[in-house]
Design an enzyme around this catalytic site. Structure first.
Site, PDB file in Angstrom:
ATOM      1  N   ASP A   1     -30.904 117.329   4.130  1.00 42.97           N
ATOM      2  CA  ASP A   1     -30.402 117.105   2.773  1.00 42.97           C
ATOM      3  C   ASP A   1     -29.120 116.280   2.752  1.00 42.97           C
ATOM      4  O   ASP A   1     -28.546 116.062   1.684  1.00 42.97           O
ATOM      5  CB  ASP A   1     -30.123 118.442   2.082  1.00 42.97           C
ATOM      6  CG  ASP A   1     -31.383 119.145   1.624  1.00 42.97           C
ATOM      7  OD1 ASP A   1     -32.484 118.689   1.972  1.00 42.97           O
ATOM      8  OD2 ASP A   1     -31.268 120.168   0.917  1.00 42.97           O
ATOM      9  N   THR A   2     -28.679 115.842   3.926  1.00 47.63           N
ATOM     10  CA  THR A   2     -27.387 115.158   3.999  1.00 47.63           C
ATOM     11  C   THR A   2     -27.547 113.861   4.793  1.00 47.63           C
ATOM     12  O   THR A   2     -28.391 113.048   4.471  1.00 47.63           O
ATOM     13  CB  THR A   2     -26.334 116.093   4.628  1.00 47.63           C
ATOM     14  OG1 THR A   2     -26.850 116.627   5.872  1.00 47.63           O
ATOM     15  CG2 THR A   2     -25.993 117.240   3.689  1.00 47.63           C
TER      16      THR A   2
END
Length: 392
Positions: free
Chosen positions: A226-227
């Protein structure tokens, strides 16, 4: 050969939401339990008998997410690890998306799986856990942000420790926890209990109780899903770097694999950054490059070779797809298969491999039986469960 295997189902990767989150350590150190994880540990694992391997007695694999080889290889922390280990430059994931790569590395197949849906792989399907326990090799899975030992739900949402003013965040995903997906593991309480969170890890490492075979999955932000790769690098600086200097985690008989589940760009073949390091790695190999063709099945065959184990009679015995890491192959006298660049299979495909878990009815097949005539890198017999293995 590559073109004959399958047709690329999609040349466009799905959109992974790399956010603007800024890394924040979930605890003060990897040795300290944290309220940012749900529930504190109930106590450490016992310090268990060590079954010696030929070259190492402990194997730890740490998986990250959705990153092209070139991106990871140009990131300072990952380059630093490569400079201290063996960078395997022709290491490939097996398919897309994430989950089938994880389950394949434990069971020797992804059985046509082409999505991240919730699956329970039948209890008569064996895994590396069966081979490890048969040889009295201790094991555990450490899953950051998993709420309780043996938790078997698809996700878990908890307090947003990075931004407490924001909504709760789904940090834990079962699809990245491969052993729990197999009923042969999750349906046995003693095995299910070996799926532990990072509070348990802190207690276990402090007690010198880290098992011999370990699977580690950071949470969904720390693994770069998610990053970004820089976020994952910050996690490694916080969590792994102190542990590399700690003999309770990384002694002179420990081998560590840093790898990724898949690359990000579905339009290119599925090359991933993978590096071996740890105290068991011979000094003369540190900072070197290995150009042998490997896949996630190589983590199975290499472990089998080190401990002289049997096999599962699946792709862990595939002579091309399951090449043994070279320094192990050299030590045991195993002959790896040379694979020219032109013959590397296209593993950036998704959805077109037949199997019992394919969501497309056109590709569904019965569960295959293991090849009991197969000979794996460990030289032992093919493991067949008491339930007569897969349905034929």
């Amino acid at each position: 050969m590559a073109a004959a295997l399958a047709v690329v189902a999609s040349l466009v990767a799905p959109s992974f939401a790399a956010s603007a989150q800024v890394f924040s350590p979930p605890s003060t150190s990897p040795y300290v339990e944290s309220a940012n994880y749900t529930g504190f540990s109930n106590g450490s694992l016992p310090v268990q008998h060590v079954t010696p391997g030929l070259l190492f007695d402990r194997f730890i694999q740490i998986w990250f997410e959705n990153t092209d080889f070139a991106v990871a290889n140009s990131t300072a922390e990952f380059r630093s690890l490569a400079d201290r280990g063996v960078l395997m430059t022709r290491y490939y994931a097996l398919t897309h998306p994430s989950q089938p790569n994880y389950v394949a590395a434990l069971g020797g197949s992804f059985w046509g799986m082409a999505d991240d849906a919730y699956y329970n792989i039948p209890a008569n399907v064996s895994t590396m856990v069966d081979l490890l326990e048969q040889a009295n090799i201790s094991w555990a899975s450490y899953q950051e942000h998993m709420p309780t030992d043996g938790y078997n739900e698809a996700t878990y949402t908890s307090n947003n420790y990075i931004d407490p003013s924001a909504a709760d965040y789904t940090y834990y995903w079962r699809k990245h926890n491969p052993t729990i997906i197999y009923d042969s593991v999750s349906n046995i309480s003693s095995r299910a209990a070996l799926h532990r969170n990072f509070n348990d890890f802190a207690v276990d490492v402090n007690a010198s109780a880290i098992p011999q075979w370990v699977f580690v999955t950071p949470n969904i932000v720390n693994d770069a899903h998610d990053t970004t790769i820089d976020f994952a690098a910050d996690f490694l600086n916080y969590w792994l770097e102190p542990l590399l200097a700690d003999p309770r985690f990384n002694d002179n008989r420990t081998l560590i694999l840093i790898t990724f589940d898949e690359n990000e760009n579905y339009g290119i073949n599925n090359q991933i950054f993978s590096v071996l390091l740890g105290g068991a790695l011979p000094e003369e190999l540190r900072g070197t490059v290995d150009t042998t063709y490997y896949t996630h099945y190589s983590s199975m065959s290499s472990i089998q070779a080190n401990w002289g184990l049997g096999s599962l009679g699946r792709n862990d015995t595939n002579e091309m797809m399951a090449n043994v890491w070279s320094f192990i192959a050299d030590a045991v006298g195993y002959n790896n298969t040379f694979v020219a660049d032109a013959d590397i299979p296209l593993t950036n495909i998704t959805g077109t491999i037949p199997g019992p878990l394919n969501s497309n009815s056109s590709f569904v097949t019965p569960w295959p039986a293991p090849n009991t005539s197969a000979v794996g890198a460990g030289g032992g017999p093919v493991f067949v469960s008491d339930d007569s293995e897969e349905c034929e």
